[in-house]
Design a protein around this motif. Structure first.
Motif, PDB file in Angstrom:
ATOM      1  N   ASN A 224       0.823  -1.205   0.000  1.00 27.31           N
ATOM      2  CA  ASN A 224       0.000   0.000   0.000  1.00 27.31           C
ATOM      3  C   ASN A 224       0.859   1.258   0.000  1.00 27.31           C
ATOM      4  OD1 ASN A 224      -2.730   1.270   0.304  1.00 27.31           O
ATOM      5  ND2 ASN A 224      -1.770   2.051   2.178  1.00 27.31           N
ATOM      6  N   ASN A 225       1.947   1.244   0.781  1.00 30.25           N
ATOM      7  CA  ASN A 225       2.840   2.401   0.813  1.00 30.25           C
ATOM      8  C   ASN A 225       3.493   2.644  -0.540  1.00 30.25           C
ATOM      9  OD1 ASN A 225       2.315   2.931   3.490  1.00 30.25           O
ATOM     10  ND2 ASN A 225       4.218   2.017   4.269  1.00 30.25           N
ATOM     11  N   PHE A 227       2.342   1.705  -3.472  1.00 32.84           N
ATOM     12  CA  PHE A 227       1.320   2.186  -4.406  1.00 32.84           C
ATOM     13  C   PHE A 227       1.080   3.683  -4.232  1.00 32.84           C
ATOM     14  CE2 PHE A 227      -3.285   3.251  -4.562  1.00 32.84           C
ATOM     15  CZ  PHE A 227      -3.367   3.404  -5.942  1.00 32.84           C
ATOM     16  N   SER A 228       0.955   4.131  -2.994  1.00 33.72           N
ATOM     17  CA  SER A 228       0.720   5.553  -2.722  1.00 33.72           C
ATOM     18  C   SER A 228       1.884   6.396  -3.234  1.00 33.72           C
ATOM     19  CB  SER A 228       0.532   5.785  -1.222  1.00 33.72           C
ATOM     20  OG  SER A 228      -0.593   5.075  -0.741  1.00 33.72           O
ATOM     21  N   ARG A 231       1.858   6.493  -7.143  1.00 33.84           N
ATOM     22  CA  ARG A 231       0.788   7.349  -7.666  1.00 33.84           C
ATOM     23  C   ARG A 231       1.173   8.822  -7.540  1.00 33.84           C
ATOM     24  NH1 ARG A 231      -5.744   7.289  -6.678  1.00 33.84           N
ATOM     25  NH2 ARG A 231      -5.678   6.063  -8.576  1.00 33.84           N
ATOM     26  N   GLN A 232       1.745   9.180  -6.408  1.00 34.52           N
ATOM     27  CA  GLN A 232       2.170  10.569  -6.221  1.00 34.52           C
ATOM     28  C   GLN A 232       3.344  10.900  -7.135  1.00 34.52           C
ATOM     29  OE1 GLN A 232       0.420  12.664  -4.026  1.00 34.52           O
ATOM     30  NE2 GLN A 232       1.544  14.213  -5.223  1.00 34.52           N
TER      31      GLN A 232
END
Length: 320
Positions: A224-225, A227-228, A231-232
């Motif tokens: 999850n980290n 992916f975040s 995306r940023q």
């Protein structure tokens, strides 16, 4: 060492002496004695056949081939000349030519088990050599563009500007081909995300076109980290597209075939890697299965997967 031929007592003596040295493994001396005998009787095919065998054992293959050809020209219906030629061509790794020579030898002596064994062996060697050449050509001449026609069609339909979709398509092809070549060389590759950055607008000192994601699949938290972060990164770097390349064997999370079960995931036993393409308008994923054949690692044709079931990461780009 031979059958037909033989005139003078001196010639027979030289040939017989040569045969004794040949049996003893002294091929150099044997060849010298056969040469002396040939000078006395240059039309005797047995002497050339015997010397061809000696030269073959001395790995003087060109000389051995000349003597084998001379044997054939002096006695065209004698299997020994073709057998000698086949043995030399086999040593030269000219397996198809060697096979042809042994087949002629068998025609003149259909009962020869030695020739039959050679034909069986050479048939397999010739087949193996052709397949090895095909594999090497496949490994060296990677062409992924032909497998991405559906992506090209979709990009050209979604992006009105031809330069835009062609730039993105070239980026995907080049990234995939680089990944395949890396796998061919190393039988693996590093999990990475490649970004198509805008060179005119992006701060290239701050944003590199490649991001390592090797820790992303250790747990739901790291996934999850990552992916975040990606995306940023895609947004801040003003990237136009991205490609994620991940070896299948490192994915403990997420189970990209989640919900299907092992029986429905036909590539469950295959080695290989996932290749996910991301852009604001298009999202695709492929699996590239890999195998080992003739001691060579070979990537197979990309298999298109359902992005909804097999995504490596959720959508990186916001819809345009």
């Amino acid at each position: 060492m031979g059958e037909p031929g033989g005139n003078s007592a001196a010639e027979i003596s030289l040939k017989d002496q040569g045969n004794e040295f040949f049996k003893a493994g002294n091929y150099l001396k044997a060849a010298a004695l056969y040469t002396q005998a040939i000078k006395k009787d240059p039309s005797n095919p047995t002497l050339y056949s015997n010397r061809a065998a000696a030269f073959l054992n001395l790995v003087k293959l060109n000389k051995a081939l000349v003597d084998a050809e001379t044997t054939i020209s002096l006695k065209p219906d004698w299997e020994k000349g073709y057998f000698r030629k086949g043995c030399v061509l086999e040593a030269l790794e000219r397996y198809d030519d060697a096979l042809a020579a042994f087949q002629v030898a068998l025609k003149y002596n259909s009962q020869s088990s030695e020739v039959s064994k050679k034909i069986k062996r050479l048939t397999q060697l010739a087949s193996d050599k052709r397949r090895a050449a095909e594999l090497e050509a496949t490994r060296s001449n990677v062409d992924m563009k032909k497998h991405l026609d559906s992506l090209k069609t979709e990009l050209s339909g979604k992006y009105g500007d031809e330069d835009s979709w062609k730039e993105i398509f070239s980026f995907v092809v080049e990234t995939l081909e680089t990944a395949v070549k890396s796998w061919h060389q190393n039988s693996t590759l590093d999990p990475r995300t490649y970004f198509l950055i805008d060179k005119d607008k992006t701060d290239t000192e701050k944003y590199a076109p490649v991001v390592n994601i090797d820790k992303a699949f250790e747990s739901p938290h790291t996934h999850n980290n990552c992916f975040s972060f990606l995306r940023q990164y895609a947004e801040d770097s003003l990237s136009k597209a991205a490609c994620l390349v991940v070896p299948k064997n490192i994915i403990s999370y997420p189970q990209v075939w989640k919900g299907q079960g092992s029986r429905k995931w036909k590539h469950g036993q295959s080695d290989g890697f996932f290749f996910q393409f991301e852009s604001p308008l298009v999202q695709k994923i492929w699996f590239i299965p890999c195998s080992s054949e003739k001691g060579q690692t070979l990537c197979r044709d990309p298999v298109t997967l359902d992005i909804g079931l097999h995504e490596i990461f959720p959508r990186l780009f916001k819809h345009a």
